[in-house]
Design a protein around this motif. Structure first.
Motif, PDB file in Angstrom:
ATOM      1  N   ALA A   1     -21.531 -21.209   3.435  1.00  0.00           N
ATOM      2  CA  ALA A   1     -21.248 -19.777   3.477  1.00  0.00           C
ATOM      3  C   ALA A   1     -22.230 -18.988   2.632  1.00  0.00           C
ATOM      4  N   VAL A   2     -22.317 -17.714   2.952  1.00  0.00           N
ATOM      5  CA  VAL A   2     -22.886 -16.709   2.053  1.00  0.00           C
ATOM      6  C   VAL A   2     -21.727 -15.908   1.496  1.00  0.00           C
ATOM      7  N   LEU A   3     -21.669 -15.797   0.188  1.00  0.00           N
ATOM      8  CA  LEU A   3     -20.675 -14.981  -0.505  1.00  0.00           C
ATOM      9  C   LEU A   3     -21.394 -13.774  -1.084  1.00  0.00           C
ATOM     10  N   THR A   4     -21.002 -12.589  -0.649  1.00  0.00           N
ATOM     11  CA  THR A   4     -21.694 -11.390  -1.124  1.00  0.00           C
ATOM     12  C   THR A   4     -20.728 -10.228  -1.272  1.00  0.00           C
ATOM     13  N   GLU A   5     -21.129  -9.256  -2.071  1.00  0.00           N
ATOM     14  CA  GLU A   5     -20.434  -7.977  -2.163  1.00  0.00           C
ATOM     15  C   GLU A   5     -21.082  -7.000  -1.181  1.00  0.00           C
ATOM     16  N   PRO A   6     -20.304  -6.111  -0.566  1.00  0.00           N
ATOM     17  CA  PRO A   6     -20.905  -5.089   0.289  1.00  0.00           C
ATOM     18  C   PRO A   6     -21.744  -4.083  -0.493  1.00  0.00           C
ATOM     19  N   ILE A   7     -21.356  -3.831  -1.743  1.00  0.00           N
ATOM     20  CA  ILE A   7     -22.133  -3.049  -2.702  1.00  0.00           C
ATOM     21  C   ILE A   7     -22.118  -3.840  -4.003  1.00  0.00           C
ATOM     22  N   PHE A   8     -23.282  -4.039  -4.598  1.00  0.00           N
ATOM     23  CA  PHE A   8     -23.368  -4.872  -5.808  1.00  0.00           C
ATOM     24  C   PHE A   8     -23.014  -4.002  -7.012  1.00  0.00           C
ATOM     25  N   SER A   9     -21.768  -4.074  -7.412  1.00  0.00           N
ATOM     26  CA  SER A   9     -21.232  -3.166  -8.421  1.00  0.00           C
ATOM     27  C   SER A   9     -21.712  -3.529  -9.824  1.00  0.00           C
ATOM     28  N   ALA A  10     -21.296  -4.694 -10.329  1.00  0.00           N
ATOM     29  CA  ALA A  10     -21.702  -5.101 -11.673  1.00  0.00           C
ATOM     30  C   ALA A  10     -23.192  -5.398 -11.749  1.00  0.00           C
ATOM     31  N   GLY A  11     -23.816  -5.651 -10.602  1.00  0.00           N
ATOM     32  CA  GLY A  11     -25.254  -5.885 -10.571  1.00  0.00           C
ATOM     33  C   GLY A  11     -26.078  -4.630 -10.709  1.00  0.00           C
ATOM     34  N   GLY A  12     -25.429  -3.462 -10.737  1.00  0.00           N
ATOM     35  CA  GLY A  12     -26.150  -2.211 -10.947  1.00  0.00           C
ATOM     36  C   GLY A  12     -25.900  -1.151  -9.901  1.00  0.00           C
ATOM     37  N   VAL A  13     -24.723  -1.197  -9.223  1.00  0.00           N
ATOM     38  CA  VAL A  13     -24.377  -0.229  -8.178  1.00  0.00           C
ATOM     39  C   VAL A  13     -25.510  -0.170  -7.140  1.00  0.00           C
ATOM     40  N   ILE A  14     -25.801  -1.308  -6.547  1.00  0.00           N
ATOM     41  CA  ILE A  14     -26.882  -1.446  -5.578  1.00  0.00           C
ATOM     42  C   ILE A  14     -26.269  -1.485  -4.182  1.00  0.00           C
ATOM     43  N   GLU A  15     -26.611  -0.511  -3.366  1.00  0.00           N
ATOM     44  CA  GLU A  15     -26.076  -0.439  -2.004  1.00  0.00           C
ATOM     45  C   GLU A  15     -27.127  -0.948  -1.023  1.00  0.00           C
ATOM     46  N   PRO A  16     -26.802  -1.964  -0.228  1.00  0.00           N
ATOM     47  CA  PRO A  16     -27.781  -2.480   0.742  1.00  0.00           C
ATOM     48  C   PRO A  16     -28.154  -1.424   1.775  1.00  0.00           C
ATOM     49  N   PRO A  17     -29.350  -1.524   2.343  1.00  0.00           N
ATOM     50  CA  PRO A  17     -29.749  -0.583   3.388  1.00  0.00           C
ATOM     51  C   PRO A  17     -28.960  -0.821   4.672  1.00  0.00           C
ATOM     52  N   SER A  18     -28.930   0.188   5.509  1.00  0.00           N
ATOM     53  CA  SER A  18     -28.228   0.088   6.778  1.00  0.00           C
ATOM     54  C   SER A  18     -28.769  -1.094   7.587  1.00  0.00           C
ATOM     55  N   GLY A  19     -27.867  -1.871   8.141  1.00  0.00           N
ATOM     56  CA  GLY A  19     -28.252  -3.002   8.967  1.00  0.00           C
ATOM     57  C   GLY A  19     -28.332  -4.325   8.245  1.00  0.00           C
ATOM     58  N   TRP A  20     -28.391  -4.299   6.913  1.00  0.00           N
ATOM     59  CA  TRP A  20     -28.547  -5.545   6.154  1.00  0.00           C
ATOM     60  C   TRP A  20     -27.351  -6.469   6.346  1.00  0.00           C
ATOM     61  N   LEU A  21     -26.146  -5.928   6.237  1.00  0.00           N
ATOM     62  CA  LEU A  21     -24.956  -6.765   6.320  1.00  0.00           C
ATOM     63  C   LEU A  21     -24.781  -7.336   7.723  1.00  0.00           C
ATOM     64  N   ALA A  22     -25.042  -6.536   8.746  1.00  0.00           N
ATOM     65  CA  ALA A  22     -24.922  -7.028  10.121  1.00  0.00           C
ATOM     66  C   ALA A  22     -25.935  -8.138  10.400  1.00  0.00           C
ATOM     67  N   GLU A  23     -27.151  -7.973   9.921  1.00  0.00           N
ATOM     68  CA  GLU A  23     -28.170  -9.005  10.129  1.00  0.00           C
ATOM     69  C   GLU A  23     -27.832 -10.260   9.329  1.00  0.00           C
ATOM     70  N   LEU A  24     -27.274 -10.085   8.148  1.00  0.00           N
ATOM     71  CA  LEU A  24     -26.836 -11.234   7.359  1.00  0.00           C
ATOM     72  C   LEU A  24     -25.770 -12.016   8.119  1.00  0.00           C
ATOM     73  N   LYS A  25     -24.812 -11.309   8.710  1.00  0.00           N
ATOM     74  CA  LYS A  25     -23.749 -11.986   9.477  1.00  0.00           C
ATOM     75  C   LYS A  25     -24.363 -12.756  10.652  1.00  0.00           C
ATOM     76  N   ARG A  26     -25.327 -12.167  11.343  1.00  0.00           N
ATOM     77  CA  ARG A  26     -25.942 -12.836  12.491  1.00  0.00           C
ATOM     78  C   ARG A  26     -26.637 -14.127  12.065  1.00  0.00           C
ATOM     79  N   ARG A  27     -27.340 -14.068  10.944  1.00  0.00           N
ATOM     80  CA  ARG A  27     -28.068 -15.254  10.483  1.00  0.00           C
ATOM     81  C   ARG A  27     -27.106 -16.342  10.014  1.00  0.00           C
ATOM     82  N   CYS A  28     -25.983 -15.946   9.446  1.00  0.00           N
ATOM     83  CA  CYS A  28     -24.968 -16.937   9.092  1.00  0.00           C
ATOM     84  C   CYS A  28     -24.435 -17.623  10.347  1.00  0.00           C
ATOM     85  N   GLU A  29     -24.129 -16.834  11.365  1.00  0.00           N
ATOM     86  CA  GLU A  29     -23.603 -17.399  12.604  1.00  0.00           C
ATOM     87  C   GLU A  29     -24.599 -18.365  13.243  1.00  0.00           C
ATOM     88  N   ASP A  30     -25.892 -18.031  13.175  1.00  0.00           N
ATOM     89  CA  ASP A  30     -26.914 -18.912  13.745  1.00  0.00           C
ATOM     90  C   ASP A  30     -26.908 -20.292  13.106  1.00  0.00           C
TER      91      ASP A  30
END
Length: 431
Positions: A206-235
């Motif tokens: 698995a990949v374990l991730t936050e949708p927004i990295f809160s304690a890591g510095g309030v880092i919000e991924p760019p649009s499309g990152w999470l969907a592409e991450l899900k696709r690569r996991c499924e592959d």
């Protein structure tokens, strides 16, 4: 009541230190209500960290205190090998709130407990072993979750558990491969999965991730990152586990932060304000995954798993989420907070970036906007000054990121007051 000096002396003798941000000094808090807490001297503070982010409904929300009071009169603890009515009620309530196919939930104590359980579910279901998480992640401080907490707090505890791997976080303000987000085509994912594929010694689980990295510095991924991450996991036959413990249940302006990306995880964890200040966490997954891992004798439990008191608080929180439209309130108040932070960024060169969503926002401090040298010592001094003036928030990334998580009970006037305090501290730091 003992004086603050007497209590601090007692704490130095008997209370364990090692707190996340600081220990050994005041203030000492004795009560709270809404968005404010009060110390032993009667001084009041705006709590823009919502306690440890667990009081985001507001301190001592009446719906939570009523639910706890009722549970204390009926059943506080129940044998976790058997169902209790409050557990079933909360599982159904959460199952109806979550998108399909997420409908099966278990209830534990802390966020670390929930993430550990999610990891074990992923391993049982896939038959894989390795777990991957971005390098700005925070998932807890147990042995397992600390091994995946790459944002900090992991040095000096010996080797991490085997099978834990880091991937590049989509930290666009400080791109780890020095590209621009408008033209990078998510190259951080390309690089990450090249490394993952090269290092795995078994089937990765698995990949374990936050949708927004809160304690890591309030880092919000760019649009499309999470969907592409899900696709690569499924592959690769991997599961996507989303840690919504700091982002879920309305705080970011949606019921769950993943909603903005149109992605549904295979497993999701909740904690923090899920109990309205009472300790409870959850792991939710599909009926298919649950059926298979249970058939393979999956067991995760603790002495207080599924306790009726905690589950009653969880149901009360979900009721407040719906009846008070907390997600809508977070969008409205978050818009006001963001506008104030942007005004501050225009005034003070030390503010290099303003980011976040809803009522989870932050600013990154730099000594030079071009070189982006982190203003770490300045950030710590600013936080100390704000605390002195009655404003609490978190300092992350060794001092260069100030994180603001005001409770849903906060008013626009309180946000204005907090930003006035912050502006004074920023002005002093600049001077």
């Amino acid at each position: 009541m003992n004086s603050e000096a007497e209590l601090l002396e007692s704490a130095r003798r008997f209370s364990f230190g090692g707190r996340m941000d600081k220990s050994g000094t005041g203030p000492i808090f004795v009560r709270g209500s809404g968005s404010e807490v009060e110390d032993t001297s009667g001084k009041r503070y705006l709590d823009f960290n919502s306690g440890q982010m667990c009081a985001w409904l507001g301190h001592n929300h009446p719906a939570i205190t009523e639910a706890v009071r009722d549970a204390c009169d009926v059943l506080i603890h129940s044998h976790s090998s058997y169902y209790n009515d409050k557990e079933i009620e909360l599982a159904e309530r959460l199952g109806n709130l979550l998108p399909d196919p997420l409908q099966k939930s278990m209830f534990l104590q802390s966020g670390a407990d929930a993430n550990e359980a999610a990891i074990n579910i992923a391993r049982k279901y896939t038959g894989g072993f390795e777990i991957v998480s971005p390098h700005a992640s925070f998932h807890g401080m147990s042995d397992t979750t600390r091994s995946l907490t790459f944002a900090g707090w992991h040095r000096g505890y010996g080797p991490p558990q085997p099978g834990m791997m880091a991937m590049l976080a989509p930290y666009c303000y400080r791109c780890p491969i020095n590209l621009e987000p408008e033209t990078c085509d998510l190259a951080c994912l390309d690089a990450s999965f090249e490394l993952i594929d090269a290092q795995t010694t078994s089937r990765p689980a698995a990949v374990l991730t936050e949708p927004i990295f809160s304690a890591g510095g309030v880092i919000e991924p760019p649009s499309g990152w999470l969907a592409e991450l899900k696709r690569r996991c499924e592959d690769r036959g991997m599961l996507l586990v989303l840690d919504e413990e700091q982002t879920g249940l309305g705080k970011t302006g949606d019921t769950f932060a993943f909603e903005q990306d149109g992605v549904v995880p295979d497993i999701m964890t909740l904690a923090k304000h899920f109990g309205g200040g009472i300790c409870i966490s959850s792991v939710s997954t599909s009926a298919e995954i649950e059926e298979q891992v249970v058939a393979e004798e999956f067991i995760v439990t603790h002495s207080h798993s599924n306790d009726p008191l905690a589950c009653a608080a969880g149901t009360a929180t979900l009721n407040v989420l719906e009846y008070e439209d907390l997600a809508g309130r977070a969008r409205r108040l978050g818009g006001h907070l963001k506008s104030k932070l942007n005004e501050i960024a225009e005034r003070f060169e030390i503010v290099g970036d303003v980011r976040g969503r809803g009522l989870l926002q932050g600013i990154e401090l730099v000594r030079n906007r071009r070189t982006k040298e982190p203003a770490t010592t300045e950030g710590k001094a600013i936080a100390e000054r704000c605390l002195h003036e009655g404003l609490i928030f978190s300092v992350r990334r060794e001092g260069s990121v100030l994180r603001f998580v005001p409770p849903a009970s906060t008013t626009e006037a309180q946000i204005d007051l907090a930003m006035d305090i912050l502006a004074i501290a920023l002005g002093e730091a600049r001077g």
